[in-house]
Motif scaffolding. Structure first.
Motif, PDB file in Angstrom:
ATOM      1  N   ALA A  90       0.832  -1.203   0.000  1.00 49.20           N
ATOM      2  CA  ALA A  90       0.000   0.000   0.000  1.00 49.20           C
ATOM      3  C   ALA A  90       0.868   1.254   0.000  1.00 49.20           C
ATOM      4  CB  ALA A  90      -0.920  -0.009   1.221  1.00 49.20           C
ATOM      5  N   GLU A  91       1.994   1.185   0.728  1.00 48.06           N
ATOM      6  CA  GLU A  91       2.899   2.337   0.776  1.00 48.06           C
ATOM      7  C   GLU A  91       3.511   2.603  -0.591  1.00 48.06           C
ATOM      8  OE1 GLU A  91       2.264   0.761   4.757  1.00 48.06           O
ATOM      9  OE2 GLU A  91       2.943  -0.207   2.894  1.00 48.06           O
ATOM     10  N   MET A  92       3.892   1.535  -1.280  1.00 50.74           N
ATOM     11  CA  MET A  92       4.469   1.713  -2.613  1.00 50.74           C
ATOM     12  C   MET A  92       3.419   2.217  -3.594  1.00 50.74           C
ATOM     13  SD  MET A  92       7.699   1.246  -2.774  1.00 50.74           S
ATOM     14  CE  MET A  92       7.966   0.993  -4.521  1.00 50.74           C
ATOM     15  N   ARG A  93       2.189   1.731  -3.462  1.00 59.64           N
ATOM     16  CA  ARG A  93       1.118   2.208  -4.333  1.00 59.64           C
ATOM     17  C   ARG A  93       0.893   3.702  -4.124  1.00 59.64           C
ATOM     18  NH1 ARG A  93      -0.485   1.836  -8.972  1.00 59.64           N
ATOM     19  NH2 ARG A  93      -0.214  -0.424  -8.771  1.00 59.64           N
ATOM     20  N   ASP A  94       0.999   4.160  -2.881  1.00 60.58           N
ATOM     21  CA  ASP A  94       0.857   5.597  -2.604  1.00 60.58           C
ATOM     22  C   ASP A  94       1.951   6.393  -3.318  1.00 60.58           C
ATOM     23  OD1 ASP A  94      -1.371   5.243  -1.036  1.00 60.58           O
ATOM     24  OD2 ASP A  94      -0.277   5.295   0.870  1.00 60.58           O
ATOM     25  N   VAL A  95       3.184   5.863  -3.317  1.00 60.85           N
ATOM     26  CA  VAL A  95       4.289   6.559  -3.988  1.00 60.85           C
ATOM     27  C   VAL A  95       4.068   6.567  -5.496  1.00 60.85           C
ATOM     28  CG1 VAL A  95       6.777   6.601  -4.386  1.00 60.85           C
ATOM     29  CG2 VAL A  95       5.906   5.945  -2.145  1.00 60.85           C
ATOM     30  N   VAL A  96       3.570   5.447  -6.039  1.00 58.15           N
ATOM     31  CA  VAL A  96       3.266   5.390  -7.475  1.00 58.15           C
ATOM     32  C   VAL A  96       2.223   6.447  -7.830  1.00 58.15           C
ATOM     33  CG1 VAL A  96       2.199   4.021  -9.308  1.00 58.15           C
ATOM     34  CG2 VAL A  96       3.888   2.963  -7.796  1.00 58.15           C
ATOM     35  N   ASP A  97       1.140   6.494  -7.053  1.00 55.24           N
ATOM     36  CA  ASP A  97       0.060   7.456  -7.333  1.00 55.24           C
ATOM     37  C   ASP A  97       0.557   8.894  -7.240  1.00 55.24           C
ATOM     38  OD1 ASP A  97      -1.664   5.357  -7.700  1.00 55.24           O
ATOM     39  OD2 ASP A  97      -2.599   5.497  -5.719  1.00 55.24           O
ATOM     40  N   ALA A  98       1.366   9.173  -6.210  1.00 56.14           N
ATOM     41  CA  ALA A  98       1.903  10.529  -6.052  1.00 56.14           C
ATOM     42  C   ALA A  98       2.814  10.895  -7.212  1.00 56.14           C
ATOM     43  CB  ALA A  98       2.660  10.642  -4.728  1.00 56.14           C
ATOM     44  N   THR A  99       3.602   9.935  -7.682  1.00 57.29           N
ATOM     45  CA  THR A  99       4.505  10.176  -8.810  1.00 57.29           C
ATOM     46  C   THR A  99       3.719  10.426 -10.088  1.00 57.29           C
ATOM     47  OG1 THR A  99       6.215   8.781  -7.798  1.00 57.29           O
ATOM     48  CG2 THR A  99       6.414   9.210 -10.163  1.00 57.29           C
ATOM     49  N   VAL A 100       2.689   9.621 -10.318  1.00 56.71           N
ATOM     50  CA  VAL A 100       1.837   9.813 -11.497  1.00 56.71           C
ATOM     51  C   VAL A 100       1.204  11.199 -11.467  1.00 56.71           C
ATOM     52  CG1 VAL A 100      -0.282   9.086 -12.667  1.00 56.71           C
ATOM     53  CG2 VAL A 100       1.341   7.367 -11.841  1.00 56.71           C
ATOM     54  N   ASN A 101       0.619  11.559 -10.327  1.00 57.67           N
ATOM     55  CA  ASN A 101      -0.068  12.855 -10.219  1.00 57.67           C
ATOM     56  C   ASN A 101       0.886  14.022 -10.430  1.00 57.67           C
ATOM     57  OD1 ASN A 101      -2.534  11.624  -9.702  1.00 57.67           O
ATOM     58  ND2 ASN A 101      -2.254  11.651  -7.482  1.00 57.67           N
ATOM     59  N   ALA A 102       2.080  13.933  -9.870  1.00 51.96           N
ATOM     60  CA  ALA A 102       3.059  15.014 -10.032  1.00 51.96           C
ATOM     61  C   ALA A 102       3.436  15.188 -11.491  1.00 51.96           C
ATOM     62  CB  ALA A 102       4.302  14.723  -9.192  1.00 51.96           C
ATOM     63  N   ASN A 103       3.636  14.086 -12.190  1.00 51.24           N
ATOM     64  CA  ASN A 103       4.059  14.174 -13.588  1.00 51.24           C
ATOM     65  C   ASN A 103       2.912  14.576 -14.506  1.00 51.24           C
ATOM     66  OD1 ASN A 103       7.046  13.130 -14.171  1.00 51.24           O
ATOM     67  ND2 ASN A 103       6.259  12.156 -12.330  1.00 51.24           N
ATOM     68  N   VAL A 104       1.705  14.125 -14.219  1.00 53.99           N
ATOM     69  CA  VAL A 104       0.544  14.565 -14.994  1.00 53.99           C
ATOM     70  C   VAL A 104       0.402  16.077 -14.908  1.00 53.99           C
ATOM     71  CG1 VAL A 104      -1.991  14.571 -15.023  1.00 53.99           C
ATOM     72  CG2 VAL A 104      -0.760  12.404 -14.937  1.00 53.99           C
ATOM     73  N   SER A 105       0.548  16.612 -13.697  1.00 58.34           N
ATOM     74  CA  SER A 105       0.439  18.055 -13.505  1.00 58.34           C
ATOM     75  C   SER A 105       1.518  18.810 -14.275  1.00 58.34           C
ATOM     76  CB  SER A 105       0.533  18.384 -12.010  1.00 58.34           C
ATOM     77  OG  SER A 105       0.482  19.769 -11.784  1.00 58.34           O
ATOM     78  N   LEU A 106       2.751  18.314 -14.246  1.00 57.88           N
ATOM     79  CA  LEU A 106       3.851  18.974 -14.950  1.00 57.88           C
ATOM     80  C   LEU A 106       3.655  18.925 -16.465  1.00 57.88           C
ATOM     81  CD1 LEU A 106       6.828  17.677 -12.799  1.00 57.88           C
ATOM     82  CD2 LEU A 106       6.151  20.069 -13.058  1.00 57.88           C
ATOM     83  N   ILE A 107       3.220  17.787 -16.977  1.00 56.59           N
ATOM     84  CA  ILE A 107       3.000  17.648 -18.424  1.00 56.59           C
ATOM     85  C   ILE A 107       1.893  18.589 -18.888  1.00 56.59           C
ATOM     86  CG2 ILE A 107       2.270  16.067 -20.251  1.00 56.59           C
ATOM     87  CD1 ILE A 107       3.583  13.800 -18.529  1.00 56.59           C
ATOM     88  N   LYS A 108       0.826  18.669 -18.110  1.00 51.48           N
ATOM     89  CA  LYS A 108      -0.291  19.538 -18.476  1.00 51.48           C
ATOM     90  C   LYS A 108       0.099  21.016 -18.470  1.00 51.48           C
ATOM     91  CE  LYS A 108      -4.182  16.623 -17.044  1.00 51.48           C
ATOM     92  NZ  LYS A 108      -5.354  16.513 -16.143  1.00 51.48           N
ATOM     93  N   SER A 109       1.092  21.363 -17.683  1.00 56.21           N
ATOM     94  CA  SER A 109       1.492  22.771 -17.587  1.00 56.21           C
ATOM     95  C   SER A 109       2.278  23.238 -18.815  1.00 56.21           C
ATOM     96  CB  SER A 109       2.342  22.994 -16.336  1.00 56.21           C
ATOM     97  OG  SER A 109       3.636  22.414 -16.470  1.00 56.21           O
ATOM     98  N   ILE A 110       2.808  22.313 -19.612  1.00 58.34           N
ATOM     99  CA  ILE A 110       3.658  22.680 -20.753  1.00 58.34           C
ATOM    100  C   ILE A 110       2.894  23.494 -21.796  1.00 58.34           C
ATOM    101  CG2 ILE A 110       4.985  21.789 -22.708  1.00 58.34           C
ATOM    102  CD1 ILE A 110       5.942  19.528 -20.848  1.00 58.34           C
TER     103      ILE A 110
END
Length: 273
Positions: free
Chosen positions: A125-145
Motif C-alpha cells: 500500500a505504501e508503494m502504491r501511494d508513492v506510485v500514485d503521487a509520482t503519477v499525479n506530479a508528472n501529470v500536472s507537470l506535463i499539463k502545464s507545458i
C-alpha cells in the motif's frame, strides 16, 4: 580509547552498500516522448500562424478585427493541444512511474543480494501511494507545458500585431518558445527521474527496516550545491525516514529531492560480523 574501539566495532558490524541510481534510459525515453509532443505542437502553431498572419497582414496594423481573430484562433489551438497533452499525460505519467518503480526496485534487490540479503519485493500500500503521487506530479507537470507555451505565443503574436513586425521575426520568436519548452521537458525528465527513484528507494528501504544511509554527491550538475558537496565529502549519515538537515534550505531533505539534485544515498546495513 574505549569509545574509539566501539566506533571501530560498529564499523566492522555494518556494510555501506552502493546507492540506487536513477536509470538514464528512462530519463531519455521520457524526455523523448515529451519533446516529440512539443515539436508537433510547435510545428502546428507555426504552420497555422504563417497562413493566418499572411492573410491578415495588409490590415493588421490599422484594424483591430484581425487581432481579435488571431487571438481567438490561438486560444482554439491552445484548447486543442491542451486536450492532446491531457490525454498524453495520463499514459505518460503511468508509464514513467511504473518504469521507475520497476527499475529502482530491481536495482535495490540486486544491491541487497550482492550485500548478502535476499528480498522479494511486493507492491505494498505504501508503494502504491508513492506510485500514485509520482503519477499525479508528472501529470500536472506535463499539463502545464502547453499552458505556459500558449501564454508566450499569444503575447508574441499580439506584440507583433501592435508593432507591425514581419512574419520572419515572429516565427523566430515562436521557435525560441518551443526551445524553452523543450529545455523544460528535459529538466522535468531529469528532475522527476531523480525524485521518483529517491521516493521508491526510500519506501523500499524503510519497509525492510533500513533507516540509515550515507550521503553521496553525484558531481554531475553544472552548479553543485556547496552543502551537498560537503555532505558527500564528509560522508554524512542520516536517517532515511527523516532525511538530512540541509543548512542551505533549512529543512530535512533526502538525496534527489531538491530541484535538479542528482545526489544519492548509500544504505547502511547493520548486524554484519
Amino acid at each position: 580509547m574505549s569509545s574509539l574501539r566501539s566506533r571501530k566495532t560498529a564499523k566492522r558490524n555494518e556494510k555501506v552498500l552502493p546507492p540506487v541510481r536513477p536509470n538514464v534510459g528512462i530519463e531519455v525515453a521520457y524526455r523523448g516522448r515529451l519533446t516529440r509532443l512539443i515539436d508537433a505542437m510547435s510545428d502546428s502553431v507555426i504552420y497555422w500562424l504563417k497562413a493566418s498572419y499572411r492573410a491578415n497582414t495588409p490590415r493588421m496594423a490599422q484594424d483591430e478585427t484581425p487581432a481579435d481573430a488571431l487571438r481567438r484562433s490561438i486560444r482554439k489551438l491552445a484548447a486543442q493541444w491542451t486536450k492532446r497533452f491531457d490525454v498524453a499525460s495520463d499514459r505518460l505519467g503511468d508509464y514513467f512511474a511504473l518504469s521507475v518503480e520497476k527499475r529502482s526496485s530491481a536495482a535495490l534487490r540486486k544491491i541487497l543480494r550482492e550485500g548478502g540479503i535476499s528480498v522479494d519485493f511486493k507492491m505494498t500500500a505504501e508503494m502504491r501511494d508513492v506510485v500514485d503521487a509520482t503519477v499525479n506530479a508528472n501529470v500536472s507537470l506535463i499539463k502545464s507545458i502547453p499552458s505556459q507555451y500558449f501564454d508566450q505565443v499569444e503575447g508574441a503574436v499580439m506584440r507583433s500585431v501592435q508593432t507591425g513586425r514581419d512574419l520572419a521575426g515572429l516565427v523566430e520568436e515562436l521557435e525560441r518558445f518551443s526551445g524553452i519548452s523543450r529545455r523544460r521537458a528535459a529538466f522535468i525528465a531529469l528532475d522527476q527521474n531523480n525524485k521518483a527513484t529517491s521516493a521508491f528507494t526510500t519506501a523500499r528501504e524503510l519497509a525492510l527496516g533500513i533507516d540509515e544511509a550515507e550521503w553521496h554527491h553525484s558531481g554531475g550538475g553544472k552548479e553543485p550545491r556547496p552543502t551537498h558537496v560537503a555532505a558527500g565529502r564528509e560522508k554524512v549519515r542520516y536517517k532515511i525516514s527523516r532525511g538530512w538537515y540541509d543548512p542551505a534550505v533549512k529543512r530535512f531533505i533526502r538525496p534527489g529531492e531538491e530541484p535538479g539534485c542528482r545526489c544519492v544515498g548509500k544504505p547502511v546495513i547493520k548486524g554484519f560480523s
